[in-house]
Design an enzyme around this catalytic site. Sequence first.
Site, mmCIF file in Angstrom:
data_model
loop_
_atom_site.group_PDB
_atom_site.id
_atom_site.type_symbol
_atom_site.label_atom_id
_atom_site.label_comp_id
_atom_site.label_asym_id
_atom_site.label_seq_id
_atom_site.Cartn_x
_atom_site.Cartn_y
_atom_site.Cartn_z
ATOM 1 N N HIS A 18 0.843 -1.215 0.000
ATOM 2 C CA HIS A 18 0.000 0.000 0.000
ATOM 3 C C HIS A 18 0.872 1.257 0.000
ATOM 4 O O HIS A 18 0.586 2.230 -0.704
ATOM 5 C CB HIS A 18 -0.864 0.052 1.260
ATOM 6 C CG HIS A 18 -1.933 -0.990 1.354
ATOM 7 N ND1 HIS A 18 -2.083 -1.805 2.453
ATOM 8 C CD2 HIS A 18 -2.933 -1.338 0.501
ATOM 9 C CE1 HIS A 18 -3.119 -2.600 2.280
ATOM 10 N NE2 HIS A 18 -3.658 -2.353 1.095
ATOM 11 N N LYS A 42 -17.801 -5.905 6.940
ATOM 12 C CA LYS A 42 -16.585 -6.717 6.961
ATOM 13 C C LYS A 42 -15.979 -6.630 8.357
ATOM 14 O O LYS A 42 -15.833 -5.535 8.907
ATOM 15 C CB LYS A 42 -15.612 -6.144 5.925
ATOM 16 C CG LYS A 42 -14.602 -7.126 5.400
ATOM 17 C CD LYS A 42 -14.051 -6.587 4.086
ATOM 18 C CE LYS A 42 -12.576 -6.856 3.946
ATOM 19 N NZ LYS A 42 -12.022 -6.217 2.751
ATOM 20 N N SER A 129 -3.108 -7.539 3.172
ATOM 21 C CA SER A 129 -3.299 -7.344 4.615
ATOM 22 C C SER A 129 -3.702 -8.658 5.271
ATOM 23 O O SER A 129 -3.215 -9.000 6.355
ATOM 24 C CB SER A 129 -4.386 -6.304 4.872
ATOM 25 O OG SER A 129 -4.048 -5.085 4.292
HETATM 26 P P1 ADP Z 1 -9.888 -3.293 -0.469
HETATM 27 O O1 ADP Z 1 -10.644 -3.957 0.642
HETATM 28 O O2 ADP Z 1 -10.510 -2.033 -0.998
HETATM 29 O O3 ADP Z 1 -9.381 -4.195 -1.558
HETATM 30 P P2 ADP Z 1 -7.172 -3.166 0.458
HETATM 31 O O4 ADP Z 1 -6.663 -2.419 1.643
HETATM 32 O O5 ADP Z 1 -7.035 -4.625 0.478
HETATM 33 O O6 ADP Z 1 -8.650 -2.696 0.310
HETATM 34 O O7 ADP Z 1 -6.496 -2.594 -0.849
HETATM 35 C C1 ADP Z 1 -6.605 -1.270 -1.273
HETATM 36 C C2 ADP Z 1 -5.982 -1.112 -2.640
HETATM 37 O O8 ADP Z 1 -4.585 -1.397 -2.568
HETATM 38 C C3 ADP Z 1 -6.529 -2.078 -3.701
HETATM 39 O O9 ADP Z 1 -6.515 -1.405 -4.954
HETATM 40 C C4 ADP Z 1 -5.534 -3.205 -3.701
HETATM 41 O O10 ADP Z 1 -5.493 -3.872 -4.946
HETATM 42 C C5 ADP Z 1 -4.255 -2.440 -3.463
HETATM 43 N N1 ADP Z 1 -3.228 -3.286 -2.843
HETATM 44 C C6 ADP Z 1 -3.337 -4.098 -1.776
HETATM 45 N N2 ADP Z 1 -2.167 -4.743 -1.515
HETATM 46 C C7 ADP Z 1 -1.288 -4.295 -2.458
HETATM 47 C C8 ADP Z 1 0.078 -4.596 -2.770
HETATM 48 N N3 ADP Z 1 0.775 -5.492 -2.081
HETATM 49 N N4 ADP Z 1 0.633 -3.966 -3.823
HETATM 50 C C9 ADP Z 1 -0.085 -3.064 -4.542
HETATM 51 N N5 ADP Z 1 -1.378 -2.763 -4.329
HETATM 52 C C10 ADP Z 1 -1.968 -3.353 -3.304
#
Ligand code: ADP
Length: 162
Positions: A18, A42, A129
């Site tokens: 992130h 969630k 995450s």
């Molecule tokens: P959501 O529940 O909206 O998917 P996340 O916190 O899991 O929320 O992810 C937010 C954004 O960050 C999404 O676009 C996801 O694809 C991206 N993301 C999550 N992990 C990574 C990573 N390791 N590298 C790049 N982008 C990521």
Amino acid sequence: MKIRAVYPGSFDPITNGHIYIAERAAAIFDEVIVSVLINERKNAAFSVNERCEMARETLSHVKNIKVDSFNGLLADYVRQQEASVIIRGLRAMSDFEYEFQMALMNRKLAPEVETFFIVTDPRYSYVSSSSVREIFHFGGTVQDFVPEVVFNKLRELYTKHT
Ligand code: ADP
């Protein structure tokens, strides 16, 4: 004209993946709002305040990033913030389908807003995450995937629960 972008997500907790996306977005846009989704359905591991706090601490080195939280429709929130871009990160093809659908839906709801995808660094392509929480829970090493602040919060969370 200054371009403001919103990077929405659960950030439960924020990972190096992130952070990488937020930093790259901040190098392109004038202002980036990393916004934590208050998702009542969630079951989140961390509270919204904890998630915001971790994001704030780990992104404090980037001056044009601000951390906020939101609930309800992303399209409404983006308008409220007077932003014109939604940032999303892409790890693998498996992210694409969901992200594509969401981008189209957001375009329908807010045609003036653009979804902007940033591809992750290969080091983080398998980091999420949920995997970080799970690996930590079962005693695996997560230091390469999260900053120290987050590592310490994970430790607190799981000692509280055991
Ligand atoms: P959501 O529940 O909206 O998917 P996340 O916190 O899991 O929320 O992810 C937010 C954004 O960050 C999404 O676009 C996801 O694809 C991206 N993301 C999550 N992990 C990574 C990573 N390791 N590298 C790049 N982008 C990521």
